[in-house]
Design an enzyme around this catalytic site. Structure first.
Site, short mmCIF file in Angstrom:
data_model
loop_
_atom_site.label_atom_id
_atom_site.label_comp_id
_atom_site.label_asym_id
_atom_site.label_seq_id
_atom_site.Cartn_x
_atom_site.Cartn_y
_atom_site.Cartn_z
N HIS A 46 0.83 -1.21 0.00
CA HIS A 46 0.00 0.00 0.00
C HIS A 46 0.87 1.26 0.00
O HIS A 46 0.56 2.24 -0.69
CB HIS A 46 -0.92 -0.01 1.22
CG HIS A 46 -1.69 1.24 1.40
ND1 HIS A 46 -1.38 2.18 2.38
CD2 HIS A 46 -2.76 1.75 0.73
CE1 HIS A 46 -2.22 3.18 2.30
NE2 HIS A 46 -3.06 2.96 1.31
N GLU A 49 2.08 1.88 -3.39
CA GLU A 49 1.00 2.47 -4.21
C GLU A 49 1.02 3.99 -4.07
O GLU A 49 0.92 4.72 -5.07
CB GLU A 49 -0.35 1.92 -3.75
CG GLU A 49 -1.54 2.56 -4.46
CD GLU A 49 -2.75 2.69 -3.56
OE1 GLU A 49 -3.32 3.80 -3.49
OE2 GLU A 49 -3.13 1.68 -2.92
N HIS A 50 1.15 4.49 -2.85
CA HIS A 50 1.23 5.94 -2.64
C HIS A 50 2.47 6.53 -3.31
O HIS A 50 2.40 7.58 -3.96
CB HIS A 50 1.28 6.25 -1.14
CG HIS A 50 -0.05 6.24 -0.47
ND1 HIS A 50 -0.55 7.34 0.21
CD2 HIS A 50 -1.00 5.28 -0.36
CE1 HIS A 50 -1.74 7.04 0.72
NE2 HIS A 50 -2.03 5.80 0.38
N GLU A 126 -3.96 7.88 7.35
CA GLU A 126 -4.96 6.97 6.79
C GLU A 126 -5.23 5.81 7.76
O GLU A 126 -6.38 5.39 7.93
CB GLU A 126 -4.47 6.44 5.44
CG GLU A 126 -5.52 5.64 4.67
CD GLU A 126 -5.06 5.23 3.28
OE1 GLU A 126 -5.81 4.48 2.63
OE2 GLU A 126 -3.96 5.65 2.86
#
Length: 408
Positions: A46, A49-50, A126
């Site tokens: 993840h 991905e950022h 997040e």
């Protein structure tokens, strides 16, 4: 009908033309996700991905965003347990521009140290936001409990301590060992010229490794546990689940219909009993999740924190009725149409078709046609439902998470 072309690089290209549209969606998928992370890497898929949005060797983060905004495109990405996808939707005439941005992000990520430190804080926020949502907490805790001992147990976002510990060397080592040409799928749906698309992607990804190391996830089963999570909230959020079947098991069509019978709409058994007749919950519903090696059937409900035991009793009552009774033909027919409608409604945009095709190829190795999916639902019989109800009707096998408020 989607077509699959294996390019010389080993990348699989999926293309599906859609009549009557003037837009195109391009997605680059990688067959990797949180399920394959080591403990020190939890959250890495993840986080990467950022980071791929934070600049390449020739584009800054602002330039990536600005180029897509200038052509009216829509850009995003998502990471799951088993795969990651980066995608852009635009007018069809801008195919070349969006494809160029996407491939640059995948082929030449900068992993700038300063951007990495800033983005760690974004991901941590997040994680904090997810922790503030009781539904997310309930579902994440349930999967963690039910999958303890396998790669499915930890959340896609990772943990604050692991994300904070990522170094550039860790990130690049993970990226280049997982983002290999045999793991990449390009999915294109909408209005486009096939030859142009094929020619463009045939020359890409040459700098990536050809093959990755063999990656395996382990499926485990931890039935019958119960966990309570206390938070500063006024309602109890229940999530209860039982292990089911993997995505390649053809019984999933019957199980999806049975899930609809139990909690798929306002006429479903759980909604009518738990909410309408007993008034124990504002929301109660079921859902199914399918992975390569396993799956899960989940019942979720939002109830008063002083009525949890009553709600669980009402759910048990409906599961017992399912075990000891029969699903009617009318329930089958109604839920079958609901599932077919949900499927078709979700296939009527270029973006959802791109996502569906990419996910199918990674999970099953091919793209079933719409007619095939509809026919599989049409073929489900009452005997098929009888055959799968044993998967979900024993409440003693369920893991249960209760995210609730403090006692008054």
């Amino acid at each position: 009908m989607a077509e699959i072309t294996v390019l010389d690089s080993g990348v699989r290209l999926i293309t599906e033309k859609m009549e009557g549209v003037r837009s195109v969606s391009v997605g680059i998928w990688c067959d990797t996700g949180s399920v394959y992370e080591k403990p020190e890497e939890f959250g890495m898929s993840h986080y990467i991905e950022h980071m791929l949005f934070k600049g390449t060797e020739t584009r800054s983060a602002f330039q990536i965003a600005d180029e897509i905004d200038r052509i009216g495109g829509q850009m995003n990405a998502f990471t799951g347990k088993e795969n990651t996808c980066f995608y852009i939707k635009s007018l069809d005439r801008h195919f070349g521009e969006i494809a160029d941005v996407l491939t640059d992000m995948i082929e030449h990520p900068a992993f700038d140290p300063q951007e990495m430190e800033r983005e760690k804080q974004v991901v941590i926020e997040e994680i904090n936001m997810n922790a503030d949502d009781p539904d997310d907490v309930a579902l994440d805790s349930l999967e963690s409990m039910m999958s303890r001992g396998s790669g499915l147990a930890h959340p896609v976002l990772g943990y604050k301590d692991t994300v904070s510990s990522f170094t550039r060397d860790m990130v690049t080592a993970y990226y280049y060992s997982h983002y290999t040409t045999d793991a990449i799928v390009v999915s294109v749906a909408g209005s486009f010229d096939y030859q142009e698309v094929k020619d463009y992607f045939s020359g890409k990804f040459a700098g990536l490794r050809k093959k990755r190391d063999v990656m395996q996830s382990q499926s485990v089963e931890n039935p019958g546990e119960s966990v309570t999570v206390v938070k500063d909230i006024d309602q109890a959020h229940l999530a209860m689940g039982v292990k089911a079947i993997p995505v390649t098991d053809d019984r999933r069509y019957a199980l999806s219909i049975l899930s609809s019978v139990m909690g798929g709409g306002m006429s479903s058994r759980l909604f009518q009993s738990v909410r309408e007749k007993k008034g124990l919950a504002y929301s109660v519903y079921t859902m199914t999740g399918y992975y390569r090696e396993t799956g899960m059937f989940v019942i979720a409900a939002g109830v008063g924190k002083d009525r949890v035991d009553e709600a669980l009793g009402a759910i048990r009552e409906e599961l017992d009725k399912l075990r000891n009774g029969e699903v009617t033909q009318d329930e089958l027919d109604s839920s079958r149409e609901q599932m077919k409608s949900i499927y078709i409604f979700g296939q009527e945009s270029v973006q959802t078709r791109m996502i569906s095709n990419g996910r199918d190829v990674l999970a099953r190795g091919y793209c079933p046609s719409q007619d095939e999916i509809l026919s599989r639902f049409d073929e489900v019989t009452l005997d098929d439902l009888k055959g799968v109800k044993s998967l979900i009707c024993d409440m003693d096998k369920y893991g249960i998470v209760n995210v609730t408020g403090k006692a008054e």
